[in-house]
Design a protein around this motif. Sequence first.
Motif, PDB file in Angstrom:
ATOM      1  N   PRO A  10     125.398   4.206 162.915  1.00 45.58           N
ATOM      2  CA  PRO A  10     125.416   2.837 162.399  1.00 45.58           C
ATOM      3  C   PRO A  10     126.843   2.313 162.273  1.00 45.58           C
ATOM      4  O   PRO A  10     127.811   2.996 162.605  1.00 45.58           O
ATOM      5  CB  PRO A  10     124.766   2.988 161.022  1.00 45.58           C
ATOM      6  N   ASP A  11     126.971   1.098 161.790  1.00 46.46           N
ATOM      7  CA  ASP A  11     128.281   0.494 161.532  1.00 46.46           C
ATOM      8  C   ASP A  11     128.961   1.274 160.422  1.00 46.46           C
ATOM      9  O   ASP A  11     128.453   1.354 159.305  1.00 46.46           O
ATOM     10  CB  ASP A  11     128.091  -0.972 161.121  1.00 46.46           C
ATOM     11  N   VAL A  48     127.182  10.696 157.065  1.00 46.31           N
ATOM     12  CA  VAL A  48     126.221   9.760 157.660  1.00 46.31           C
ATOM     13  C   VAL A  48     124.818  10.321 157.431  1.00 46.31           C
ATOM     14  O   VAL A  48     124.520  11.440 157.863  1.00 46.31           O
ATOM     15  CB  VAL A  48     126.489   9.567 159.159  1.00 46.31           C
ATOM     16  N   ALA A  51     118.306   8.349 159.429  1.00 41.36           N
ATOM     17  CA  ALA A  51     117.500   7.151 159.179  1.00 41.36           C
ATOM     18  C   ALA A  51     116.014   7.477 159.099  1.00 41.36           C
ATOM     19  O   ALA A  51     115.230   6.673 158.614  1.00 41.36           O
ATOM     20  CB  ALA A  51     117.742   6.129 160.289  1.00 41.36           C
ATOM     21  N   GLU A  69     130.178   2.965 166.657  1.00 40.88           N
ATOM     22  CA  GLU A  69     128.868   2.372 166.380  1.00 40.88           C
ATOM     23  C   GLU A  69     128.003   2.331 167.638  1.00 40.88           C
ATOM     24  O   GLU A  69     128.463   1.978 168.721  1.00 40.88           O
ATOM     25  CB  GLU A  69     129.059   0.954 165.831  1.00 40.88           C
ATOM     26  N   GLY A  70     126.734   2.741 167.499  1.00 38.32           N
ATOM     27  CA  GLY A  70     125.784   2.681 168.596  1.00 38.32           C
ATOM     28  C   GLY A  70     125.697   3.946 169.416  1.00 38.32           C
ATOM     29  O   GLY A  70     124.821   4.067 170.278  1.00 38.32           O
ATOM     30  N   ALA A  86     115.904   1.968 163.816  1.00 35.55           N
ATOM     31  CA  ALA A  86     117.233   2.348 163.319  1.00 35.55           C
ATOM     32  C   ALA A  86     117.764   1.238 162.443  1.00 35.55           C
ATOM     33  O   ALA A  86     117.734   0.073 162.815  1.00 35.55           O
ATOM     34  CB  ALA A  86     118.180   2.593 164.502  1.00 35.55           C
ATOM     35  N   PRO A  87     118.277   1.586 161.253  1.00 39.07           N
ATOM     36  CA  PRO A  87     118.691   0.549 160.320  1.00 39.07           C
ATOM     37  C   PRO A  87     120.021  -0.070 160.699  1.00 39.07           C
ATOM     38  O   PRO A  87     120.852   0.562 161.321  1.00 39.07           O
ATOM     39  CB  PRO A  87     118.838   1.314 159.002  1.00 39.07           C
ATOM     40  N   VAL A  88     120.191  -1.289 160.300  1.00 38.05           N
ATOM     41  CA  VAL A  88     121.486  -1.941 160.394  1.00 38.05           C
ATOM     42  C   VAL A  88     122.242  -1.603 159.125  1.00 38.05           C
ATOM     43  O   VAL A  88     121.727  -1.777 158.036  1.00 38.05           O
ATOM     44  CB  VAL A  88     121.328  -3.474 160.502  1.00 38.05           C
ATOM     45  N   VAL A  89     123.457  -1.094 159.263  1.00 38.01           N
ATOM     46  CA  VAL A  89     124.198  -0.665 158.087  1.00 38.01           C
ATOM     47  C   VAL A  89     125.226  -1.719 157.752  1.00 38.01           C
ATOM     48  O   VAL A  89     126.152  -1.953 158.508  1.00 38.01           O
ATOM     49  CB  VAL A  89     124.884   0.695 158.332  1.00 38.01           C
ATOM     50  N   VAL A 204     120.286  -3.187 153.269  1.00 34.46           N
ATOM     51  CA  VAL A 204     120.503  -2.058 154.159  1.00 34.46           C
ATOM     52  C   VAL A 204     121.439  -1.081 153.498  1.00 34.46           C
ATOM     53  O   VAL A 204     122.166  -1.431 152.584  1.00 34.46           O
ATOM     54  CB  VAL A 204     121.086  -2.532 155.501  1.00 34.46           C
ATOM     55  N   ALA A 206     124.548   1.827 153.445  1.00 29.68           N
ATOM     56  CA  ALA A 206     125.798   2.205 154.094  1.00 29.68           C
ATOM     57  C   ALA A 206     125.983   3.704 153.980  1.00 29.68           C
ATOM     58  O   ALA A 206     125.422   4.329 153.111  1.00 29.68           O
ATOM     59  CB  ALA A 206     126.971   1.480 153.419  1.00 29.68           C
TER      60      ALA A 206
END
Length: 527
Positions: A10-11, A48, A51, A69-70, A86-89, A204, A206
């Motif tokens: 994630p971010d 990390v 998810a 990221e990604g 997959a979540p957006v962080v 979301v 982090a």
Amino acid sequence: MSELKEFLLPDIGSDAADVTEILVSVGDMIKEDQDIISLEGDKASMDVPAAFAGKVVEIKMNVGDSVSEGQVVIIVDVAGSASTDAPVVAPRVVAPVEALSASASVEVVEVCLPDIGGDEVEVTEVLVAVGDIIEADQDILSVEGDKASMDVPAPFAGVVKEIKISAGDKVSEGTLLLMLEVQASGAPVAPVATVASAPVVAEVAAPKAAPAPVVAPTPALAPADIKASPSVRRIAREFDIELGAITATGRKGRISKEDVQKYVKRQLQIAKSGGGTGNGLQVLAYANIDYSKFGDVEIKPLSRIQKISGPTLHRNWVTIPHVTQFDEADITELEAFRKEQNAIAAKKDLGLKISPLVFMMKAVAKALQQYPNFNSALSSDGESIVLKKYFNIGIAVDTPNGLVVPVVKDVLNKGIYDISRELGEISKKARAGKLTAKDMQGGSMTISSLGGIGGTQFTPIVNAPEVAILGVSKSAMKPVWNGTEFKPRLMVPLALSYDHRVIDGADGARFITAINNYLADLRTLIL
């Protein structure tokens, strides 16, 4: 039936980060939110979390890889588990539905504190002001907690409309930090299928921030009371620099990157000249010997404390010009008084036992008051000394894992009973391995007592940044001449080591003589 799913990174608040540890293996069954890898980037160290739950089928990275990221982290068989996207962080974003429509040009969103790996932290500095135009990933505030200090980045670019927190505030995950005006097309929110009258809230998670490594036999690397950003702390770790040795010139006493660079340049100049702290010494490495060819051997790894304290002791020994002053103190009356007080304490069932070390601590604190140069520290540039106005005594404690030095605070103003209780508690804590960095910080001077084990004398190593240490050996009855005859007296050997850059030999002799006088006649401690 298998259902394979890729977990993407994630971010993480930065362009890239290094993989420092992989926390799972192929075949492991993992739970949702279980930590799977540890990363270290310019802004922070973090773990990390997964998810979704399932079985690890394949790991797509190695320790040392740079990831962004990604990128695919692991492949998980989620058969039997609820499938989730997959979540957006990112921090929570709250906006009216009208603002999320494609026709809107700007919107005001809330930026909340993400999960930083702790229950509550303190805001040490707000890095933006109302009206500022900020970029995505720009640091907006600094926080400090029990585990680490870190900067919190903005999740996206915009104009600061309102700041909801101030320096000194206590904040936790989800606390509203500021209101940000952003372009509607740039707001990282999910598309809205239906329009409702209530605001749409997308929450979301982090990544959790990992604890910053603590390296401390005595106050060591990056103690909690030093203010520096994660990027600065990372640079210091890379150069193996103790932040406590660096003079801070940043806002509100923070150590900046420029401060670290100046310190490194100064140390390089000292090393080239061969002077200063002695870091320019060229020491031959040990030969790599196969001892097993001489007979049976056993390989036993050093304990964590030994690995930490060894380099520090070596540094102190080779960089500090030691002088050791030896003497003996007459503790005949002190020992009689101690036994008498222990008998009284036992009758009153006070639950404490007074040791000779307690009187040593009082005598050293009193001598520090009388000779302030001993209660000091040499500045990092070697051009001045810092005179301390407190009287905290460190006590070297032998534990199964190695030597540690907890500190008893404000010894000068405490009574014998109070010091005895505190010494007993902190010694138990040390032997149980439960000391914190705070327990071992802020010492004025250290006492290393081997009297309970044996020996007649030894040369203790100064516990830098302190400038002196008192070694205590085993007491013994000796015939002492009183001017007319020899009398049996209980004598305890003392060894005072000190930094000759700060303390002259004459002052060393005066200091140890003062300790002797206080121990020989306890009444002088109250003068």
